[in-house]
Design a protein around this motif. Structure first.
Motif, mmCIF file in Angstrom:
data_model
loop_
_atom_site.group_PDB
_atom_site.id
_atom_site.type_symbol
_atom_site.label_atom_id
_atom_site.label_comp_id
_atom_site.label_asym_id
_atom_site.label_seq_id
_atom_site.Cartn_x
_atom_site.Cartn_y
_atom_site.Cartn_z
ATOM 1 N N PRO A 311 0.809 -1.222 0.000
ATOM 2 C CA PRO A 311 0.000 0.000 0.000
ATOM 3 C C PRO A 311 0.845 1.275 0.000
ATOM 4 C CG PRO A 311 -0.812 -1.551 1.655
ATOM 5 C CD PRO A 311 0.461 -2.113 1.115
ATOM 6 N N ALA A 312 2.045 1.196 0.572
ATOM 7 C CA ALA A 312 2.884 2.400 0.630
ATOM 8 C C ALA A 312 3.648 2.614 -0.669
ATOM 9 C CB ALA A 312 3.872 2.279 1.787
ATOM 10 N N SER A 373 18.280 4.942 5.240
ATOM 11 C CA SER A 373 17.715 3.789 4.554
ATOM 12 C C SER A 373 18.548 3.436 3.346
ATOM 13 C CB SER A 373 16.292 4.106 4.098
ATOM 14 O OG SER A 373 15.839 3.098 3.213
ATOM 15 N N SER A 374 18.622 2.120 3.068
ATOM 16 C CA SER A 374 19.312 1.675 1.860
ATOM 17 C C SER A 374 18.518 2.061 0.621
ATOM 18 C CB SER A 374 19.506 0.157 1.908
ATOM 19 O OG SER A 374 18.245 -0.490 1.968
ATOM 20 N N LEU A 375 17.275 2.543 0.820
ATOM 21 C CA LEU A 375 16.397 2.838 -0.310
ATOM 22 C C LEU A 375 16.248 4.338 -0.551
ATOM 23 C CD1 LEU A 375 13.570 0.353 0.703
ATOM 24 C CD2 LEU A 375 15.135 0.067 -1.215
ATOM 25 N N LEU A 376 16.981 5.136 0.258
ATOM 26 C CA LEU A 376 16.727 6.577 0.231
ATOM 27 C C LEU A 376 16.844 7.157 -1.179
ATOM 28 C CD1 LEU A 376 15.863 8.471 2.408
ATOM 29 C CD2 LEU A 376 18.245 9.147 2.747
ATOM 30 N N LYS A 377 17.932 6.793 -1.863
ATOM 31 C CA LYS A 377 18.143 7.346 -3.210
ATOM 32 C C LYS A 377 17.053 6.848 -4.156
ATOM 33 C CE LYS A 377 23.005 8.314 -3.721
ATOM 34 N NZ LYS A 377 24.000 7.257 -3.513
ATOM 35 N N ALA A 378 16.716 5.580 -4.052
ATOM 36 C CA ALA A 378 15.797 4.978 -5.017
ATOM 37 C C ALA A 378 14.354 5.441 -4.812
ATOM 38 C CB ALA A 378 15.876 3.463 -4.919
ATOM 39 N N LEU A 379 13.956 5.638 -3.567
ATOM 40 C CA LEU A 379 12.531 5.897 -3.305
ATOM 41 C C LEU A 379 12.221 7.301 -2.821
ATOM 42 C CD1 LEU A 379 11.380 2.578 -1.570
ATOM 43 C CD2 LEU A 379 11.294 3.172 -3.965
ATOM 44 N N GLY A 380 13.197 7.968 -2.267
ATOM 45 C CA GLY A 380 12.963 9.308 -1.741
ATOM 46 C C GLY A 380 12.389 9.257 -0.333
ATOM 47 N N ALA A 381 12.615 10.358 0.394
ATOM 48 C CA ALA A 381 12.280 10.399 1.825
ATOM 49 C C ALA A 381 10.791 10.185 2.080
ATOM 50 C CB ALA A 381 12.726 11.729 2.416
ATOM 51 N N GLU A 382 9.980 10.694 1.172
ATOM 52 C CA GLU A 382 8.536 10.637 1.434
ATOM 53 C C GLU A 382 8.013 9.198 1.425
ATOM 54 O OE1 GLU A 382 4.728 12.438 -0.730
ATOM 55 O OE2 GLU A 382 6.550 13.680 -0.841
ATOM 56 N N MET A 383 8.416 8.467 0.389
ATOM 57 C CA MET A 383 7.947 7.086 0.294
ATOM 58 C C MET A 383 8.530 6.219 1.409
ATOM 59 S SD MET A 383 7.620 4.661 -3.037
ATOM 60 C CE MET A 383 6.175 5.356 -3.817
ATOM 61 N N ILE A 384 9.757 6.534 1.789
ATOM 62 C CA ILE A 384 10.387 5.807 2.911
ATOM 63 C C ILE A 384 9.544 6.028 4.177
ATOM 64 C CG2 ILE A 384 12.420 5.736 4.424
ATOM 65 C CD1 ILE A 384 13.293 4.784 1.803
ATOM 66 N N ALA A 385 9.158 7.262 4.385
ATOM 67 C CA ALA A 385 8.365 7.571 5.586
ATOM 68 C C ALA A 385 7.035 6.831 5.531
ATOM 69 C CB ALA A 385 8.129 9.087 5.680
ATOM 70 N N ARG A 386 6.458 6.779 4.329
ATOM 71 C CA ARG A 386 5.171 6.087 4.182
ATOM 72 C C ARG A 386 5.336 4.582 4.476
ATOM 73 N NH1 ARG A 386 2.733 6.451 -1.393
ATOM 74 N NH2 ARG A 386 4.054 8.279 -1.615
ATOM 75 N N ALA A 388 7.596 3.183 6.397
ATOM 76 C CA ALA A 388 7.807 2.987 7.837
ATOM 77 C C ALA A 388 6.473 3.065 8.567
ATOM 78 C CB ALA A 388 8.781 4.028 8.369
ATOM 79 N N GLU A 389 5.650 4.006 8.131
ATOM 80 C CA GLU A 389 4.355 4.163 8.800
ATOM 81 C C GLU A 389 3.451 2.956 8.521
ATOM 82 O OE1 GLU A 389 2.292 7.801 7.791
ATOM 83 O OE2 GLU A 389 0.467 6.968 8.719
ATOM 84 N N VAL A 399 13.105 -1.171 9.968
ATOM 85 C CA VAL A 399 12.236 -2.004 9.140
ATOM 86 C C VAL A 399 13.144 -2.740 8.156
ATOM 87 C CG1 VAL A 399 10.174 -2.070 7.691
ATOM 88 C CG2 VAL A 399 10.525 -0.141 9.252
ATOM 89 N N LEU A 400 12.978 -4.052 8.081
ATOM 90 C CA LEU A 400 13.779 -4.861 7.152
ATOM 91 C C LEU A 400 12.848 -5.373 6.063
ATOM 92 C CD1 LEU A 400 15.885 -6.875 9.743
ATOM 93 C CD2 LEU A 400 16.370 -4.660 8.691
ATOM 94 N N ILE A 401 13.250 -5.202 4.815
ATOM 95 C CA ILE A 401 12.301 -5.368 3.705
ATOM 96 C C ILE A 401 12.818 -6.351 2.649
ATOM 97 C CG2 ILE A 401 11.077 -4.088 1.879
ATOM 98 C CD1 ILE A 401 11.994 -1.579 3.863
ATOM 99 N N ILE A 402 11.920 -7.206 2.204
ATOM 100 C CA ILE A 402 12.258 -8.142 1.128
ATOM 101 C C ILE A 402 11.152 -8.128 0.081
ATOM 102 C CG2 ILE A 402 12.575 -10.602 0.559
ATOM 103 C CD1 ILE A 402 14.067 -10.868 3.203
ATOM 104 N N ALA A 403 11.556 -8.172 -1.179
ATOM 105 C CA ALA A 403 10.590 -8.164 -2.283
ATOM 106 C C ALA A 403 10.824 -9.373 -3.168
ATOM 107 C CB ALA A 403 10.773 -6.885 -3.109
ATOM 108 N N GLY A 404 9.744 -9.892 -3.743
ATOM 109 C CA GLY A 404 9.884 -11.009 -4.684
ATOM 110 C C GLY A 404 8.643 -11.876 -4.669
ATOM 111 N N LYS A 405 8.827 -13.125 -5.090
ATOM 112 C CA LYS A 405 7.694 -14.050 -5.107
ATOM 113 C C LYS A 405 7.226 -14.311 -3.679
ATOM 114 C CE LYS A 405 8.581 -16.527 -9.329
ATOM 115 N NZ LYS A 405 9.142 -17.697 -9.951
ATOM 116 N N ALA A 406 5.897 -14.483 -3.530
ATOM 117 C CA ALA A 406 5.316 -14.598 -2.187
ATOM 118 C C ALA A 406 5.987 -15.693 -1.364
ATOM 119 C CB ALA A 406 3.816 -14.851 -2.301
ATOM 120 N N LYS A 407 6.246 -16.833 -2.007
ATOM 121 C CA LYS A 407 6.801 -17.966 -1.271
ATOM 122 C C LYS A 407 8.192 -17.637 -0.708
ATOM 123 C CE LYS A 407 7.046 -22.869 -2.093
ATOM 124 N NZ LYS A 407 7.050 -23.920 -3.107
#
Ligand code: ASP
Length: 601
Positions: A311-312, A373-386, A388-389, A399-407
Motif C-alpha cells: 500500500p505504501a 535507509s538503503s532505499l533513500l536514493k531509489a525511493l525518496g524520503a517521502e515514500m520511505i516515511a510512508r 515505515a508508517e 524495518v527490514l524489507i524483502i521483495a519477490g515471489k510470495a513464497k
C-alpha cells in the motif's frame, strides 16, 4: 589390583545425601568425577546417574583408604563406605544437591580402572565441550554428562506418560513391521535387500502410515504406537535418519477429537516439567500463518509480524519493487523494535542470512535521530516515511524489507524473524506457546519437474468443502485449481517447533484414486505400489484420521534445545553416520554374493 564387588551393596545414590543423613554409615558407588589431593586429605567427587557426592579420605582417620585413594583417577569405578558428616559452613556447595554434606570414607574398593578419557567430561559450560564428532565417537562417555543423563531420563518419563495417557484414552498399542514396502512421506526410503528373493528389497518405514490405516480397516478403532521411522533425507539440526514418533490413528475421528486428544496429552507431558500448557491451543490457518509469520510453524513467544508494504508503494517505479508487485509478488517487511541501533555489519549479516532463503537483497529503514535507509536514493524520503508508517514502525525502530515471489518473501522473512529474535534476545525463557496450524494446502507445485506433490502424504483428505473442486480439477482438467485446494491436515506447533502433524484420511476408494491422478500416478503405478491398500479400502473403511508427534521434537520443545542429538542416546551425524560403531560400513563379499548384489563405485 582391583577389588571384587563381593557382597557390597549401595545404601544410597550419589545424589541422595542431605544434612538429615549426618551420622549414618553409607556405601556409595560410582565414577570418580574429580580427585583433589591435599596431602593428608584427598577429596573425590563421586558421580552416578543421580548426582555427585564429595568423599573425603583422611590420612589420620583411615590411613589405608587414604593411601588407596591416591591411585584412583578420573572415571575409575569405586565403592566407598564411610560416615556422613556436615561440611564446614564455608565449604558448603549450594550448587550441589548434596552440597551440605560429605562422606568421610573408611573404606574404598577400586572396582575398575579407566583410561584417560579422550575429552574432559566435567566442563562448566556447554561452550567448553569437546567437538561433537569426538563426543559422538565416544558417545558412552559423553552420555555420562549429567545434562545428557537428565535429558534421557526425562525422555523416558515423557514416553511413560504417553503410554499411560493413551491407555487411559482406550488406545491399543500395536506394533507394525519394520521390513515393509515403501510408504511415501516425501523422503527417500532406506532399503534392505532380500536374500531369499534376490533382486528384491524391503523398505524401512518412513512412518507406519498405511499400517495404521489398515488397523482402522481391521476395526481396532484407536491405535497408537511409539514407532521407529526411517527417512533418508538431507539432515538438519532437527532431523535424524531414524527417529521415534508417537503414531496415532482413530476411527470416526473429527479434527476436533484429535485436537482435544493431543492437547490433553501435551498438557500432561508438559506437567512433567511443571509447565501448565494453555489449552485449548489457539488456531491459525496455514494461509494466515504464512501471511503473518512467514512460517507454518510460527514461534509465538515474541511479537513481530510480517507487514505488507505494497500500500505504501503505489506508483513506485523502483524496479525491484515494481516488478515484484506487477508479477503478483510481494514487498513485505519486519519491524525490529529498537532496531535503529543495528550496525551496517549486523544488517549485512542479516542480508546474508536472508539470501540463504532465496532473497535477492535485504533493504532497510532505520528510524534513528535521523531516518536512514538503503532505499533513500531509489525511493525518496517521502515514500520511505510512508513505508515505515505502513509497517507500524516508530522512532528507534528498524524495518527490514524483502521483495519477490510470495513464497520466497515468506520463507526469508519467516527465517529472519526467528534469527532477529535470537540476536535481539526477544525470546522469553520458560514460556511455552502452542498452536494448531490448520488447512494446509493439499498439493505443492514443484517447479523443477513441473508437477504437484502431496504436501502431507497422498492419503490425506481434502477439506469436505474443497472436494468438489478437486473433482472438477481432475475430471474437467482444471489442474490449476490444485494449488488452491486445502487439506484436512493440521500441525501442532510449540515455540516454533513442529511437535505433531496429521490429517483426516481419505476413506473412499473413488477419492483416493482422484488424488493419485492429481499426483500424476497412473492407476497401474498406484496399484503396483499400494495395491494391497487400495484393495483394503474397498472392504468397508471407516472414516478415520490421525496424527504423529516426533518424540525428539517434543523433547526439544520441552527442554528448549536446538540440537536433536541432545535428546537421543545414540544419534547419527549430519552426514548420517554413526561415528561410534563406524556405520554405515562395508559388507563382505560372501554377503554380497548371497544377496546377488555387486558394488559399482
Ligand atoms: N504419517 C505422518 C507422519 O509421519 C503423520 C500422520 O499423518 O499421522 O508425518
Amino acid at each position: 589390583m582391583l577389588d571384587d564387588l563381593g557382597n557390597a551393596q549401595r545404601t544410597h545414590s550419589c545424589g541422595a545425601l542431605r544434612a538429615s543423613d549426618v551420622g549414618k554409615t553409607v556405601t556409595l558407588m560410582g565414577w570418580v568425577a574429580r580427585r583433589r589431593d591435599f596431602g593428608p586429605l584427598t577429596f573425590v567427587d563421586l558421580r552416578d546417574r543421580d548426582g555427585v557426592t564429595q568423599v573425603v579420605f583422611n590420612e589420620e582417620a583411615a590411613a589405608e583408604a587414604h593411601a588407596k585413594a591416591k591411585v584412583v583417577r578420573g572415571e575409575y569405578v569405586i565403592a566407598i563406605t564411610g560416615e556422613v558428616v556436615l561440611r564446614e559452613v564455608a565449604q558448603r556447595n549450594a550448587k550441589l544437591a548434596t552440597g551440605e554434606v560429605e562422606v568421610a570414607a573408611r573404606e574404598i574398593l577400586v572396582l575398575n580402572e579407566a583410561r584417560t578419557t579422550p575429552f574432559q567430561l566435567e566442563v562448566g559450560t556447554s561452550d567448553a565441550l569437546a567437538s561433537e564428532d569426538l563426543r559422538l565417537k565416544y558417545r558412552y562417555l559423553d552420555l555420562r554428562r549429567p545434562q545428557l543423563q537428565a535429558n534421557l531420563r526425562l525422555r523416558h518419563r515423557v514416553v511413560a506418560e504417553i503410554h499411560r495417557y493413551m491407555d487411559e484414552q482406550a488406545f491399543t498399542e500395536i506394533e507394525t513391521p519394520i521390513l515393509i514396502k515403501s510408504t511415501p512421506e516425501g523422503a527417500r526410503d532406506y532399503v534392505v535387500p532380500s536374500r531369499i528373493q534376490p533382486g528384491k528389497f524391503f523398505a524401512l518405514p518412513q512412518s507406519p502410515q498405511l499400517f495404521k490405516q489398515l488397523c482402522m480397516i481391521a476395526g481396532f478403532d484407536k491405535y497408537y504406537q511409539i514407532a521407529r521411522c526411517f527417512r533418508d533425507e538431507d539432515l538438519r539440526a532437527d532431523r535424524q535418519p531414524e527417529f521415534t514418533q508417537l503414531d496415532v490413528e482413530m476411527s470416526f475421528a473429527t479434527p476436533e477429537q484429535i485436537y482435544a486428544l493431543v492437547e490433553g496429552l501435551f498438557a500432561r507431558v508438559f506437567k512433567l516439567i511443571d509447565v501448565e500448557l494453555p489449552v485449548p491451543f489457539p488456531r491459525l490457518s496455514y494461509a494466515e500463518a504464512m501471511r503473518r509469520y512467514g512460517s507454518d510453524k510460527p514461534d509465538l513467544r515474541f511479537e513481530m509480524e510480517l507487514q505488507d508494504l505494497a500500500p505504501a508503494l503505489e506508483g513506485t517505479t523502483f524496479a525491484p519493487f515494481a516488478s515484484a508487485l506487477e508479477s503478483g509478488g510481494e514487498v513485505k517487511g519486519l519491524v525490529v523494535k529498537g532496531g535503529a541501533h543495528l550496525s551496517r555489519k549486523a544488517l549485512d549479516e542479516l542480508q546474508e542470512y536472508a539470501k540463504r532463503y532465496g532473497a535477492g537483497a535485504l533493504a532497510w529503514i532505520k528510524l534513528g535521530d535521523e531516518v536512514s535507509s538503503s532505499l533513500l536514493k531509489a525511493l525518496g524520503a517521502e515514500m520511505i516515511a510512508r513505508m515505515a508508517e505502513t509497517a507500524g514502525a516508530s522512532k528507534d525502530d528498524a524495518v527490514l524489507i524483502i521483495a519477490g515471489k510470495a513464497k520466497m518473501v515468506a520463507a526469508s522473512l519467516g527465517a529472519l524473524r526467528n534469527e532477529i529474535a535470537r540476536r535481539e534476545k526477544l525470546i522469553p525463557e520458560n514460556v511455552y506457546k502452542p498452536l494448531w496450524v490448520t488447512e494446509f494446502p493439499m498439493f505443492e507445485f514443484h517447479e523443477d519437474d513441473g508437477r504437484y506433490y502431496a504436501m502431507h502424504h497422498p492419503f490425506t483428505a481434502p477439506l469436505d468443502e474443497d472436494l468438489p473442486l478437486l473433482i472438477r480439477a481432475i475430471e474437467e482438467g482444471e489442474t490449476s485449481l490444485l494449488g488452491s485446494l486445502r487439506a484436512n491436515a493440521y500441525d501442532a506447533v510449540v515455540n516454533g517447533i513442529e511437535a505433531a502433524g496429521g490429517s483426516i484420511r481419505i476413506h473412499r476408494p473413488d477419492v483416493q484414486s482422484i488424488v493419485f491422478k492429481a499426483l500424476g500416478l497412473t492407476m497401474e503405478k498406484a496399484r503396483a505400489r499400494f495395491g494391497f491398500f487400495l484393495d483394503a479400502l474397498e472392504y468397508g473403511t471407516p472414516p478415520h484420521g490421525g496424527i504423529a508427534s516426533g518424540i525428539e521434537r517434543l523433547m526439544m520443545a520441552l527442554l528448549s534445545i536446538e540440537n536433536i542429538r541432545d535428546v537421543m542416546a545414540f544419534p547419527k551425524t549430519a552426514s548420517a553416520a554413526d561415528l561410534m560403531i563406524d556405520a554405515p560400513g562395508e559388507v563382505d563379499a560372501k554377503q554380497l554374493e548371497e544377496l546377488k548384489l555387486s558394488i559399482r563405485v
